[in-house]
Enzyme design. Structure first.
Site, PDB file in Angstrom:
ATOM      1  N   GLU B 283      -9.775   7.664  -2.995  1.00  0.00           N
ATOM      2  CA  GLU B 283     -10.694   6.967  -3.864  1.00  0.00           C
ATOM      3  C   GLU B 283     -12.020   7.930  -4.002  1.00  0.00           C
ATOM      4  O   GLU B 283     -12.598   7.724  -4.952  1.00  0.00           O
ATOM      5  CB  GLU B 283     -10.991   5.668  -3.371  1.00  0.00           C
ATOM      6  CG  GLU B 283     -11.750   4.758  -4.147  1.00  0.00           C
ATOM      7  CD  GLU B 283     -11.611   3.268  -3.617  1.00  0.00           C
ATOM      8  OE1 GLU B 283     -10.874   2.854  -3.068  1.00  0.00           O
ATOM      9  OE2 GLU B 283     -12.726   2.480  -3.468  1.00  0.00           O
ATOM     10  N   GLU B 286     -11.040  10.223  -6.800  1.00  0.00           N
ATOM     11  CA  GLU B 286     -11.157   9.540  -7.959  1.00  0.00           C
ATOM     12  C   GLU B 286     -12.485   9.433  -8.161  1.00  0.00           C
ATOM     13  O   GLU B 286     -12.797   9.688  -9.669  1.00  0.00           O
ATOM     14  CB  GLU B 286     -10.410   8.094  -7.555  1.00  0.00           C
ATOM     15  CG  GLU B 286     -10.212   7.401  -8.981  1.00  0.00           C
ATOM     16  CD  GLU B 286      -9.559   5.987  -8.652  1.00  0.00           C
ATOM     17  OE1 GLU B 286      -9.357   5.485  -7.416  1.00  0.00           O
ATOM     18  OE2 GLU B 286      -8.825   5.172  -9.466  1.00  0.00           O
ATOM     19  N   CYS B 303      -9.440  -2.462  -2.440  1.00  0.00           N
ATOM     20  CA  CYS B 303      -8.782  -2.789  -1.358  1.00  0.00           C
ATOM     21  C   CYS B 303      -8.596  -4.292  -1.092  1.00  0.00           C
ATOM     22  O   CYS B 303      -8.017  -4.823  -0.256  1.00  0.00           O
ATOM     23  CB  CYS B 303      -9.321  -2.211  -0.108  1.00  0.00           C
ATOM     24  SG  CYS B 303     -10.883  -1.452  -0.278  1.00  0.00           S
ATOM     25  N   SER B 323     -10.605   1.149  -9.068  1.00  0.00           N
ATOM     26  CA  SER B 323      -9.767   2.066  -8.482  1.00  0.00           C
ATOM     27  C   SER B 323      -8.355   1.811  -8.795  1.00  0.00           C
ATOM     28  O   SER B 323      -7.767   0.898  -8.334  1.00  0.00           O
ATOM     29  CB  SER B 323     -10.222   2.299  -7.148  1.00  0.00           C
ATOM     30  OG  SER B 323      -9.242   3.162  -6.342  1.00  0.00           O
ATOM     31  N   LYS B 362      -3.200 -11.055   1.147  1.00  0.00           N
ATOM     32  CA  LYS B 362      -2.406  -9.851   1.664  1.00  0.00           C
ATOM     33  C   LYS B 362      -0.826 -10.213   1.460  1.00  0.00           C
ATOM     34  O   LYS B 362      -0.109  -9.541   1.128  1.00  0.00           O
ATOM     35  CB  LYS B 362      -2.602  -9.260   2.982  1.00  0.00           C
ATOM     36  CG  LYS B 362      -3.927  -8.373   3.101  1.00  0.00           C
ATOM     37  CD  LYS B 362      -3.942  -7.136   2.477  1.00  0.00           C
ATOM     38  CE  LYS B 362      -5.224  -6.392   2.397  1.00  0.00           C
ATOM     39  NZ  LYS B 362      -5.374  -5.341   1.467  1.00  0.00           N
ATOM     40  N   GLU B 365      -0.332  -9.814  -1.780  1.00  0.00           N
ATOM     41  CA  GLU B 365      -0.154  -8.637  -2.474  1.00  0.00           C
ATOM     42  C   GLU B 365       1.215  -8.032  -2.032  1.00  0.00           C
ATOM     43  O   GLU B 365       1.823  -7.395  -2.931  1.00  0.00           O
ATOM     44  CB  GLU B 365      -1.443  -7.877  -1.808  1.00  0.00           C
ATOM     45  CG  GLU B 365      -1.228  -6.341  -1.930  1.00  0.00           C
ATOM     46  CD  GLU B 365      -2.339  -5.483  -1.076  1.00  0.00           C
ATOM     47  OE1 GLU B 365      -3.282  -6.080  -0.847  1.00  0.00           O
ATOM     48  OE2 GLU B 365      -2.085  -4.429  -0.631  1.00  0.00           O
ATOM     49  N   GLU B 370       4.667  -4.417  -7.922  1.00  0.00           N
ATOM     50  CA  GLU B 370       4.083  -2.885  -7.731  1.00  0.00           C
ATOM     51  C   GLU B 370       4.324  -2.564  -6.563  1.00  0.00           C
ATOM     52  O   GLU B 370       4.178  -1.332  -6.254  1.00  0.00           O
ATOM     53  CB  GLU B 370       2.510  -3.179  -8.132  1.00  0.00           C
ATOM     54  CG  GLU B 370       2.334  -3.383  -9.562  1.00  0.00           C
ATOM     55  CD  GLU B 370       2.065  -4.956  -9.759  1.00  0.00           C
ATOM     56  OE1 GLU B 370       2.212  -5.748  -8.466  1.00  0.00           O
ATOM     57  OE2 GLU B 370       1.832  -5.564 -10.801  1.00  0.00           O
ATOM     58  N   CYS B 508     -13.835  -8.301   5.247  1.00  0.00           N
ATOM     59  CA  CYS B 508     -12.567  -8.750   5.884  1.00  0.00           C
ATOM     60  C   CYS B 508     -12.936  -9.541   7.120  1.00  0.00           C
ATOM     61  O   CYS B 508     -12.038 -10.453   7.540  1.00  0.00           O
ATOM     62  CB  CYS B 508     -11.785  -7.656   6.114  1.00  0.00           C
ATOM     63  SG  CYS B 508     -11.339  -6.630   4.527  1.00  0.00           S
TER      64      CYS B 508
END
Lengths: 163, 587
Positions: B283, B286, B303, B323, B362, B365, B370, B508
């Site tokens: 990142e 990037e 994230c 990102s 999560k 996710e 993907e 988190c």
């Protein structure tokens, strides 16, 4: 019967006007009333469309709409038979009248007949307690209705029982 | 009229002085009396729906709901009397009458607020027996499960979703006996604008909204001799897991956690922190590229899967700015089924990859297309929350407090302090700055603590000098705060370069999968979140290696496997893409 439920340009315009007001949320009920008046009921698509145009979250729109007895979510019959089941009508036998309508038409509450011509719905007090039990069809008010009056009322609208 | 500074009143015989506008309940808390409550939540608006917080006003001779009644000068309040106890008990009995009688088999047995209220108010028998509401369970989401029959209509989920997260996916639908807190049209969660953050789970007093439990599958996998079962633990787990075993919030339990996972039968215990370090390398590369070209700024962190869902549903126009880095969990999972499998000569199809996360999103996710392998399996086979891990330890009879410390396994268990602080709001930014600074200047950074980006406030801004350039940073946690940040962004008053967005309040450490709060604290409590964050900062400051790019395991990874940061292989394994949700959120 008109099955195209997309909102007319006039309604879309009114909803857009609402959305530019100070608190668009406070126009939610008038908006829903306007849509129901035009289409007879509120479809899922209508509700989502109102949410998007007024910029009020979907869950709030359906929450408000489903709270009020006034709003209905299925298309009603061409002739909507409203039976008052408020306290006065209830004690004077509205229940039996309601049952007789359902029996004659062979339908459940708020479910239109197969040909789409009739549907039966109940209401909580229409404010004509002296006339109890009261039945309203369109603009016409029937007072002191008994179950035996039901076939005759229905025949005024061209309904004839099969048997 | 003279405006009074303080209002004095009497609560259960004690005199107390409080500021005007304080509620009777807050004033009682001040004198050490905890009035029972169900719908009340200190961080949400006042609803006054459950009525179990009633108290008697002696002078007026009537009862009021203390959560919503403001104090008045000279007021005499009684919080406990035979009459009040009887009334409160009746209220709880009536709630229970419309509630399944399955406490012993309920997932919240032992930590249910309704159960606690019934116990402490002395409900010992069920006097009323009547019709109960009947609703189908909603198991459509990989993250969140709803059981409306257990709902007591306290409205906390509705309020947290609307007021804290700005998602407004839940609202009270229908009326009277049919009332239910549900998405629009009473739809299943799958067909709603839910972003899976799980804050509704955290505030729900009963088991009406819980995470989708996937521990059964995990027990099966652990018992399967053909599978290599590996686990990774998120940075913020170690700062909260101990609460499930009686440690006070903010007690780091990293070593015991690793031992517990070894005892459970995992073949390898890896650290998501390494994934976090890797995220920083990718990142920051990037970021520096975008900074140089001036394109697609600000870079927005990626994230937090709750935030990603929020972006795809509510802010699809921001997708180009996010990102492309996968989350630390998904980066590490990719490496487990490629790099780790290859170096250990394990058939990747025989690897069962587990992640312990502070997060319900999560789970969503991990199930995304993907994040699937060429052979169609998810890179992360199972995500369990901190709560599920606590329960599994108890289920397996693991005496957590007595466990010795153990170390993570190599090669994917080595991490720097930069990875640790990922678990708290501002941490990703700080870790990225540590690495970006050295990359851009070629100098060694001595002052590692970027105090300007620390804190648990929901919305913070900082300007940092990086090689003579001013970098404008925005940090938001809690999506209502993110909305405000995006409003500032679209107002265009200044050029932002980096935005860090975490869906959950506090990051988190305050995630939707974290333990139900211990006594004397509550979900969304800034103090609770702060103490968990403090544990992470102390782990970081005690580490020798605190900059992600100094991680030797990562250096080895790039040398022998990945090649260059943002290179071809990195892109294939460590980056992802986003797509607008068909159901557009209304913001």
């Amino acid at each position: 019967m008109n099955r195209d439920y997309s909102l007319s340009s006039e309604i879309v315009q009114s909803l857009q006007d609402f959305s530019e007001k100070n608190r668009p949320e406070s126009y939610l009920i008038p908006a829903l009333q306007m849509v129901q008046e035009s289409y007879g009921f509120l479809s899922r698509e209508h509700l989502d469309e109102v949410a998007l145009l007024l910029r009020v979250p979907y869950a709030k729109v359906t929450g408000v709409a489903s709270f009020y007895h006034f709003f209905n979510f299925k298309p009603s019959g061409e002739n909507e038979i409203v039976i008052c089941t408020g306290t006065a009508c209830h004690v004077r036998g509205a229940g039996a009248v309601l049952d007789r309508f359902l029996e004659e038409l062979q339908v459940k509450l708020e479910q239109p007949t197969e040909d789409g011509r009739f549907s039966v719905t109940d209401a909580r007090c229409v404010g004509a307690c002296a006339q109890a039990p009261v039945v309203i069809i369109g603009e016409k008010v029937y007072s002191k209705v008994t179950p035996d009056d039901v076939p005759e009322i229905l025949s005024e609208y061209g309904f004839e029982a099969d048997s | 009229m003279i405006k009074q500074d303080r209002i004095s009143l009497t609560i259960d015989g004690f005199k107390v002085d409080v500021a005007p506008g304080t509620t009777v309940m807050q004033a009682a808390d001040r004198v050490g009396v905890h009035i029972p409550r169900l719908c009340y939540h200190p961080k949400l608006s006042i609803l006054g729906a459950c009525r179990i917080c009633i108290v008697e006003l002696k002078k007026e001779g009537r009862m009021v709901a203390s959560c919503s009644y403001p104090v008045e000068e000279g007021m005499v309040v009684v919080t406990s009397s035979p009459k009040l106890r009887r009334y409160r008990r009746d209220i709880v009995e009536l709630i229970l009458d419309n509630h399944p009688k399955d406490c012993q088999t309920c997932v919240r047995d032992g930590n249910c607020e309704l159960q606690n209220a019934a116990y402490s108010l002395g409900v010992r028998e069920r006097l009323f027996e009547g019709e109960r509401k009947s609703f189908a369970r909603d198991e459509s989401s990989p993250s969140i499960q709803r059981d409306p029959e257990k709902c007591i209509l306290c409205g906390r989920c509705v309020r947290v979703c609307d007021e804290v997260q700005g998602v407004t996916n839940l609202w009270q639908q229908f009326r009277g006996f049919e009332s239910v807190a549900a998405p629009a049209h009473n739809n299943e969660i799958k067909h709603s604008v839910c972003i899976h953050c799980g804050q509704c789970v955290n505030v729900c007093p009963t088991a009406s909204i819980v995470e989708k439990n996937t521990t059964d599958e995990l027990f099966e996998a652990l018992a399967d001799p053909e599978m290599t079962v590996v686990v990774q633990t998120a940075p913020s787990i170690r700062a909260a897991l101990g609460e499930g075993f009686g440690y006070s919030p903010g007690t780091p339990v990293t070593g015991k956690m690793v031992t517990a996972l070894n005892l459970m039968g995992f073949d390898a215990v890896f650290d998501t922190n390494l994934g976090a370090d890797l995220t920083i390398i990718e990142e920051s590369e990037e970021f520096l590229n975008r900074l140089e070209s001036g394109d697609d700024l600000p870079l927005i962190t990626s994230c937090s899967p709750g935030w990603i869902s929020f972006m795809e549903t509510f802010y699809p126009h921001l997708i180009p700015y996010a990102s492309t880095c996968k989350s630390p969990m998904s980066m590490l999972s990719s490496l487990i089924k490629t790099y780790y499998a290859e170096t250990r000569e394990i058939d990747p199809e025989k690897i069962y990859s587990v992640a312990v996360m502070p997060c319900t999103a999560k789970k969503f996710e991990a199930a995304r297309d993907e994040h699937k392998t060429d052979w169609g399996a998810p890179y992360t086979d199972n995500v369990i929350t901190t709560r599920e891990l606590i329960w599994m330890c108890k289920c397996m009879g693991i005496n957590f407090r007595r466990l010795p410390d153990s170390q993570f396994d190599s090669p994917l268990g080595v991490s720097t302090g930069g990875g640790d602080i990922f678990g708290t709001t501002g941490g990703v930014t700080e870790a990225a700055l540590r690495t970006a600074y050295e990359k851009i200047t070629g100098e060694t950074l001595d002052e590692l603590d970027f105090m300007a980006v620390r804190g648990v406030e929901g919305l913070r801004e900082a300007t940092i000098e990086l090689a003579g350039r001013e970098i404008n940073i925005g940090v938001a946690n809690g999506l209502q705060n993110a909305k405000e940040l995006f409003d500032r962004l679209s107002a265009g008053e200044k050029q932002y370069h980096l935005l860090e967005i975490m869906a959950c309040p506090g990051g988190c450490v305050g995630g939707g999968g974290q333990p139900y709060p211990p006594e004397d604290t509550f979900s969304l409590d800034p103090e609770l979140v702060k103490s968990r964050a403090k544990a992470l900062y102390s782990i970081d400051s005690n580490k020798k290696l605190r900059k992600s790019h100094e991680n030797p395991a990562i250096q080895e990874l790039y040398t022998y496997y990945l090649g260059e940061p943002n290179g071809e292989r990195s892109h294939q394994l460590l980056h992802t893409c986003y797509k607008p949700n068909k159901r557009r959120g209304i913001r």
